[in-house]
Scaffold this active site. Structure first.
Site, mmCIF file in Angstrom:
data_model
loop_
_atom_site.group_PDB
_atom_site.id
_atom_site.type_symbol
_atom_site.label_atom_id
_atom_site.label_comp_id
_atom_site.label_asym_id
_atom_site.label_seq_id
_atom_site.Cartn_x
_atom_site.Cartn_y
_atom_site.Cartn_z
ATOM 1 N N LYS A 23 0.727 -1.341 -0.050
ATOM 2 C CA LYS A 23 -0.130 0.377 0.038
ATOM 3 C C LYS A 23 1.018 0.937 -0.291
ATOM 4 O O LYS A 23 1.934 1.502 1.356
ATOM 5 C CB LYS A 23 -0.995 -0.009 1.519
ATOM 6 C CG LYS A 23 -2.074 -0.497 1.458
ATOM 7 C CD LYS A 23 -2.660 -0.297 2.072
ATOM 8 C CE LYS A 23 -4.354 -0.234 2.752
ATOM 9 N NZ LYS A 23 -4.937 0.034 3.890
HETATM 10 C C1 E4P Z 1 -8.006 0.668 3.737
HETATM 11 O O1 E4P Z 1 -7.385 -0.006 2.934
HETATM 12 C C2 E4P Z 1 -7.970 0.879 4.855
HETATM 13 O O2 E4P Z 1 -7.681 -0.157 5.609
HETATM 14 C C3 E4P Z 1 -9.546 1.046 5.355
HETATM 15 O O3 E4P Z 1 -10.781 1.012 5.318
HETATM 16 C C4 E4P Z 1 -9.526 1.995 6.726
HETATM 17 O O4 E4P Z 1 -10.720 2.599 6.844
HETATM 18 P P1 E4P Z 1 -11.230 3.843 8.009
HETATM 19 O O5 E4P Z 1 -11.635 4.799 7.367
HETATM 20 O O6 E4P Z 1 -12.196 2.846 8.566
HETATM 21 O O7 E4P Z 1 -10.141 3.437 8.743
#
Ligand code: E4P
Length: 214
Positions: A83
């Protein structure tokens, strides 16, 4: 639509995986910080539980450093997806890494323009964060729908991950719009499977079964 789980909790991953519906896992530094285990042991354990893409976030900010970190992460397993937050440095790193075959999940996408840049740089996935947009009074689903349209217009191969999912309705909307993947928190998975009429129906069938001549 592929279903990923948005957690690094092994019990949660094990349970949803046992349902036979899990295609992959996404993590981020916040998610990893909730677990007691050190992150490398955790990632190895997740890789053993799920045979699919496992996203792990690079935490460096300069392109050269991101590239170094991503190369190390991607060597852990062919299932590792790195990522990388969408920034100029992140794009530069993605361009280099995607040519080397490293799978990138371009994260923290909040606009169509960012999603276009992610696709042009060669990201395997782009992750628009729907819930976080809703949180600030914007409309995450409109963004998702616009990205799907733009990617279709130009045949971009980058897969769209509907991320920052807050409710079962988010999953339905993402599926109707045509997201390639939805990454779902454990709690939302458990909400998706339940319906009061299913519970009521089971109760009635079990009661009536008692009356069946055997
Ligand atoms: C995506 O890959 C992220 O890990 C995640 O969806 C972030 O979500 P949040 O806004 O609940 O932290």
């Amino acid at each position: 639509m592929k279903l990923f789980i948005d957690t690094a909790n092994l019990d949660e991953i094990r349970e949803i995986s046992s349902w036979g519906v899990l295609d992959g896992v996404t993590t981020n530094p916040t998610i990893l910080s909730r677990e007691k285990m050190d992150y490398r042991t955790l990632i190895d354990a997740i890789l053993k539980l799920v045979d699919g893409p496992i996203s792990v976030e690079a935490v460096n900010e300069k392109a050269e450093k991101i590239i170094e970190e991503a190369r190390i992460l991607s060597k852990i397993s062919e299932n590792i997806v790195v990522k990388i937050p969408i920034t100029p440095e992140g794009l530069a790193a993605t361009k280099v890494l995607s040519k080397e075959g490293v799978k990138i999940n371009m994260t923290l996408v909040f606009s169509v323009n960012q999603s276009i840049l992610a696709a042009k740089a060669g990201a395997t996935y782009a992750s628009p964060f729907l819930g976080r947009l809703d949180d600030i009074g914007s409309d995450g689903m409109t963004l998702l729908s616009d990205i799907v349209t733009v990617y279709q217009n130009y045949g971009f191969k980058t897969q769209i991950i509907a991320a920052s999912i807050r409710s079962p309705q988010h999953v339905v909307d993402a599926a109707l719009i045509g997201a390639d993947v939805c990454t779902i928190p454990y709690k939302v998975f458990t909400q998706m499977v339940r319906h009061p009429l299913t519970d009521k129906g089971i109760e009635r069938f079990l009661n009536d079964w008692k009356k069946v001549k055997k």
